[in-house]
Write an enzyme that holds these catalytic residues in place. Structure first.
Site, PDB file in Angstrom:
ATOM      1  N   GLU A 257     -35.661  18.600  22.009  1.00 21.79           N
ATOM      2  CA  GLU A 257     -37.113  18.787  21.864  1.00 21.79           C
ATOM      3  C   GLU A 257     -37.271  19.887  20.841  1.00 21.79           C
ATOM      4  O   GLU A 257     -36.939  21.039  21.111  1.00 21.79           O
ATOM      5  CB  GLU A 257     -37.742  19.224  23.192  1.00 21.79           C
ATOM      6  CG  GLU A 257     -37.508  18.287  24.349  1.00 21.79           C
ATOM      7  CD  GLU A 257     -38.255  16.986  24.227  1.00 21.79           C
ATOM      8  OE1 GLU A 257     -39.141  16.868  23.356  1.00 21.79           O
ATOM      9  OE2 GLU A 257     -37.932  16.067  24.992  1.00 21.79           O
ATOM     10  N   CYS A 296     -44.957  24.357  21.466  1.00 18.81           N
ATOM     11  CA  CYS A 296     -44.417  23.253  20.676  1.00 18.81           C
ATOM     12  C   CYS A 296     -45.449  22.162  20.463  1.00 18.81           C
ATOM     13  O   CYS A 296     -45.379  21.400  19.508  1.00 18.81           O
ATOM     14  CB  CYS A 296     -43.189  22.686  21.365  1.00 18.81           C
ATOM     15  SG  CYS A 296     -43.517  22.234  23.078  1.00 18.81           S
TER      16      CYS A 296
HETATM   17  P1  NAP Z   1     -34.258  28.614  18.482  1.00 21.36           P
HETATM   18  O1  NAP Z   1     -34.094  29.846  17.721  1.00 21.36           O
HETATM   19  O2  NAP Z   1     -33.859  27.342  17.860  1.00 21.36           O
HETATM   20  O3  NAP Z   1     -33.480  28.856  19.856  1.00 21.36           O
HETATM   21  C1  NAP Z   1     -33.520  27.892  20.863  1.00 21.36           C
HETATM   22  C2  NAP Z   1     -32.406  28.159  21.847  1.00 21.36           C
HETATM   23  O4  NAP Z   1     -31.156  27.907  21.224  1.00 21.36           O
HETATM   24  C3  NAP Z   1     -32.341  29.587  22.354  1.00 21.36           C
HETATM   25  O5  NAP Z   1     -31.989  29.588  23.711  1.00 21.36           O
HETATM   26  C4  NAP Z   1     -31.221  30.181  21.529  1.00 21.36           C
HETATM   27  O6  NAP Z   1     -30.607  31.265  22.151  1.00 21.36           O
HETATM   28  C5  NAP Z   1     -30.296  29.004  21.479  1.00 21.36           C
HETATM   29  N1  NAP Z   1     -29.288  29.075  20.443  1.00 21.36           N
HETATM   30  C6  NAP Z   1     -29.435  29.446  19.164  1.00 21.36           C
HETATM   31  N2  NAP Z   1     -28.255  29.362  18.525  1.00 21.36           N
HETATM   32  C7  NAP Z   1     -27.346  28.948  19.434  1.00 21.36           C
HETATM   33  C8  NAP Z   1     -25.944  28.690  19.388  1.00 21.36           C
HETATM   34  N3  NAP Z   1     -25.252  28.829  18.282  1.00 21.36           N
HETATM   35  N4  NAP Z   1     -25.344  28.275  20.517  1.00 21.36           N
HETATM   36  C9  NAP Z   1     -26.035  28.116  21.670  1.00 21.36           C
HETATM   37  N5  NAP Z   1     -27.353  28.356  21.763  1.00 21.36           N
HETATM   38  C10 NAP Z   1     -28.003  28.762  20.659  1.00 21.36           C
HETATM   39  O7  NAP Z   1     -35.761  28.411  18.947  1.00 21.36           O
HETATM   40  P2  NAP Z   1     -36.761  29.494  19.552  1.00 21.36           P
HETATM   41  O8  NAP Z   1     -37.066  30.451  18.470  1.00 21.36           O
HETATM   42  O9  NAP Z   1     -36.271  30.003  20.866  1.00 21.36           O
HETATM   43  O10 NAP Z   1     -38.016  28.593  19.869  1.00 21.36           O
HETATM   44  C11 NAP Z   1     -38.973  28.254  18.895  1.00 21.36           C
HETATM   45  C12 NAP Z   1     -38.813  26.828  18.462  1.00 21.36           C
HETATM   46  O11 NAP Z   1     -38.716  25.978  19.593  1.00 21.36           O
HETATM   47  C13 NAP Z   1     -40.000  26.311  17.690  1.00 21.36           C
HETATM   48  O12 NAP Z   1     -39.537  25.625  16.557  1.00 21.36           O
HETATM   49  C14 NAP Z   1     -40.686  25.354  18.644  1.00 21.36           C
HETATM   50  O13 NAP Z   1     -41.387  24.308  18.033  1.00 21.36           O
HETATM   51  C15 NAP Z   1     -39.562  24.848  19.434  1.00 21.36           C
HETATM   52  N6  NAP Z   1     -40.009  24.406  20.751  1.00 21.36           N
HETATM   53  C16 NAP Z   1     -40.009  23.066  21.032  1.00 21.36           C
HETATM   54  C17 NAP Z   1     -40.438  22.645  22.273  1.00 21.36           C
HETATM   55  C18 NAP Z   1     -40.436  21.180  22.618  1.00 21.36           C
HETATM   56  O14 NAP Z   1     -40.563  20.842  23.801  1.00 21.36           O
HETATM   57  N7  NAP Z   1     -40.323  20.292  21.687  1.00 21.36           N
HETATM   58  C19 NAP Z   1     -40.842  23.555  23.227  1.00 21.36           C
HETATM   59  C20 NAP Z   1     -40.838  24.900  22.904  1.00 21.36           C
HETATM   60  C21 NAP Z   1     -40.413  25.316  21.651  1.00 21.36           C
HETATM   61  P3  NAP Z   1     -30.836  32.780  21.631  1.00 21.36           P
HETATM   62  O15 NAP Z   1     -32.238  33.105  21.877  1.00 21.36           O
HETATM   63  O16 NAP Z   1     -29.901  33.550  22.488  1.00 21.36           O
HETATM   64  O17 NAP Z   1     -30.476  32.778  20.182  1.00 21.36           O
END
Ligand code: NAP
Length: 672
Positions: A257, A296
């Protein structure tokens, strides 16, 4: 206050942050309030989930797990305040908490209820009907679903530390799979508090839930085809994680997602002054400001027939939004999660600004009760893109904050094209009262969207909101949105189960599926099965009734008694002219009534009520003089309460030539 030490929970032990931990700042003050991250033995976590949690969950039934979810929901419902108190530090207001914390608990309740109502009190979920695979019926097929035998790894975004976890956990646990939850570090302290509450409740078996606060190490490299990854976050991270060689080579299901350029379309009928125009503005303001736009599903592109009145109305409404310390009642929009996030949003907004004019949000931010420099505050920002056909970035750049772009359309076809330029979105909403507009937009945009939300004056009072994913409905979207499909009721549970085709004899299919398959052995009842309580009635127990002759008098009596004097029953000549009837025939409902008269055991007993019929088919006309008898077989049993359970009976009516004339499933409630 010393920073919160955000622990991980691995193989039954709480592990504190170590020297590698990352500081986490308050969104409101910028002070470090927590730290998270430690080197973890991820193999021990996987082993614990696979060898302890999974077997314990799989030993229970779908109903046992549904009851666990309900107990968890009730437990958390009594402990919301500490979660609210912590969550203010993420920049969220009290109304944002209702979406995250109350919404998460509500999702548990819905899955608890759906699990009890729509799944069996057993370990095998039947998917679809029996498929006849042979001429004589000795070899048949059906599909079953059973829990995968690995672990579900849930990686969540920062914006919904509670809902994000619970909306994935509910279908996972209901399926019978253990989970390792990894929240985004920026808000992991809220998730950790919720996990502690869940574990303290002692409702889940050991190994069903573990937590990683901070990095996952090489966890993903150790996954196999029995595991599942469910990821929420940015498209870039999703691409990186799903490219992990072990995930690719092991065909590990990866549900994503990710970001989405959701659209809202204002119908041409929704002109200024109509309720639809006002609804559009209300929802647009809510979508821009709720969670400070870090949602999102937020409306990123406002596609309207005439931009000017929309821009003017939004300018005045957005000017009234009070920004500041989210704990204050007079504040409507809190902070972004961090000052880094603010930097990121401003960078993305600048990209959008290359193609669109900023029409709101250029001035200084007036911040109530907090320091605008150290807190991650940002005003709502509204852009107007005058040439959305030439633009590319407004359709592709997600500024994950209170940012939205208005663009004009020429006709509905153009509006549809613009919405689809998001290349796959979680949701689009349409504000119209015109059915033709709704249909044209649905047919034109559905393939590009996971959800379409229509609202107008008729539905407004009860509509649930553009931005609210509901556990009953699919959440996820194609293409850019990640191709995931979470929730959607029991559809969401299926990600954590394997669907398997089972082929074999009727007896074997009956034993495997816990549901009688026609052709399987019938158990001859020693007395009428209506005399048997739910707990002792056996699947396959069968009675064959006497035959009853249907007369012309019966048909006429039934016709006049009920008022159903349809020509097929009453007019020989007209009936004969009908391609389906040989002449006057018995009413289908007459046959059902006679069937009940043949199989019912009349005295008071364990059968409490007839609650309905399913899959009724009239297979062959019955003419006056025909003799009809009934076979009644116990097909399936589902316990409903501690006092009674539902029995599903397979009923076949046959004529004097042993031809089936009607078939259906009868439901009764039987005392336990
Ligand atoms: P993100 O930076 O992509 O991080 C998402 C998750 O991935 C976090 O738990 C992060 O952990 C983890 N992660 C990052 N690198 C990783 C790795 N190498 N190995 C394992 N885990 C890793 O996203 P965000 O900034 O938290 O959220 C914002 C984004 O999420 C936006 O683009 C939004 O549109 C999207 N979103 C989508 C939905 C949906 O349902 N479609 C819902 C909410 C948000 P860390 O924080 O520890 O780096």
């Amino acid at each position: 206050m010393p920073p919160i030490q955000v622990h991980s929970y691995t193989a039954g032990a709480w592990i504190p942050p170590d020297a590698s931990a990352r500081p986490i700042a308050s969104a409101v003050t910028g002070e470090v309030i927590a730290q998270a991250g430690a080197a973890l033995d991820v193999q021990a976590m996987l082993d614990h989930a696979r060898q302890v949690g999974g077997p314990a969950l799989r030993a229970t039934t779908f109903h046992d797990r549904a009851r666990m979810l309900k107990a968890l929901a009730l437990h958390l419902s009594e402990r919301k305040q500490p979660l609210y108190d912590l969550s203010f530090n993420t920049g969220a207001t009290q109304s944002d908490h209702l979406i995250d914390i109350d919404g998460g608990i509500g999702t548990l309740f819905v899955y608890a209820s759906k699990g009890r109502r729509e799944m069996p009190d057993g370990q095998v979920f039947l998917d679809g009907p029996v498929e006849p695979l042979s001429r004589k019926g000795t070899f048949q097929g059906r599909h079953i679903c059973v829990p995968k035998q690995g672990v579900a790894v849930h990686i969540n975004a920062f914006n919904f530390p509670v809902w994000g976890m619970l909306e994935k956990l509910a279908p996972t646990l209901l399926a019978g799979m253990p989970a390792i939850v990894k929240p985004a570090t920026a808000s992991a302290y809220v998730t950790e508090a919720c996990v502690r509450m869940i574990l303290d409740a002692g409702i889940l078996p050991d190994g069903a839930l573990q937590l990683i606060a901070g990095p996952t190490g090489d966890l993903l490299d150790r996954l196999t085809g029995q595991d599942v990854v469910s990821f929420t976050g940015s498209a870039g991270t999703a691409l990186q994680l799903k490219s992990t060689p072990a995930i690719l080579s092991g065909a590990v299901p990866f549900i994503a997602e990710q970001d989405s350029l959701n659209a809202a379309i204002l119908g041409a009928d929704a002109t200024p002054g109509t309720p639809e125009f006002d609804l559009f503005l209300d929802e647009a303001v809510r979508e821009i400001t709720t969670k400070t736009g870090q949602k999102c599903t937020a409306m990123r592109r406002l596609i309207v027939p005439d931009p000017q009145p929309v821009i003017e109305a939004l300018q005045s409404r957005l000017a009234a939004i009070r920004i500041g310390d989210p704990r204050r009642d007079d504040v409507q929009m809190g902070a972004l999660i961090s000052t880094e996030q603010r930097r990121d949003v401003l960078e993305k907004a600048q990209i959008i600004g290359g193609e669109a004019e900023l029409v709101f949000g250029s001035g200084d931010t007036a911040v109530i009760g907090a320091d605008p420099e150290t807190g991650a505050f940002l005003p709502p920002m509204l852009y107007h893109c005058a040439d959305p056909d030439a633009a590319t970035q407004v359709h592709a750049t997600e500024a994950f904050g209170p940012v939205s772009t208005v663009m004009g359309y020429r006709d509905l076809g153009h509006a549809i094209d613009l919405a689809n330029r998001g290349q796959g979105s979680l949701v689009a909403s349409v504000f119209t009262r015109d059915p033709a507009t709704a249909r044209q937009i649905a047919l034109g945009t559905a393939a590009f969207h996971g959800r379409l939300y229509f609202n107008n004056r008729d539905s407004a009072a009860e509509a649930t909101g553009h931005g609210a994913p509901l556990p009953h409905m699919v959440h996820g979207g194609p293409g850019r949105a990640g191709g995931g499909e979470e929730q959607g009721g029991i559809r969401g549970v299926m990600h954590y189960m394997q669907r398997t085709a089972i082929q074999g004899s009727s007896d074997l299919l009956t034993a495997i599926g816990d549901a009688w398959v026609p052709g399987a052995d019938e158990i001859k009842a020693d007395e009428h099965p209506f005399r048997h309580n739910f707990s002792c009635i056996k699947i396959g127990e069968t009675i064959h009734t006497e035959a009853r002759q249907i007369t012309l008098e019966d048909i006429e009596h039934f016709a006049h008694f009920t008022g159903d004097t349809f020509y097929g029953h009453m007019d020989e000549e007209a009936a004969k002219a009908n391609p389906f009837f040989p002449g006057r025939v018995a009413h289908g409902y007459l046959l059902l009534s006679f069937a009940a008269g043949l199989f019912v055991d009349p005295d008071p007993g364990p059968v409490l009520a007839n609650t309905g019929l399913d899959t009724l088919r009239f297979l062959k006309p019955v003419s006056p003089g025909d003799r009809v008898s009934v076979r009644l077989t116990v097909k399936q049993k589902t316990k409903r309460t501690d006092d009674y359970g539902e029995v599903r009976w397979h009923v076949t009516l046959t004529n004097q030539d042993a031809e089936a004339v009607a078939e259906y499933e009868l439901l009764t409630m039987n005392a336990l």
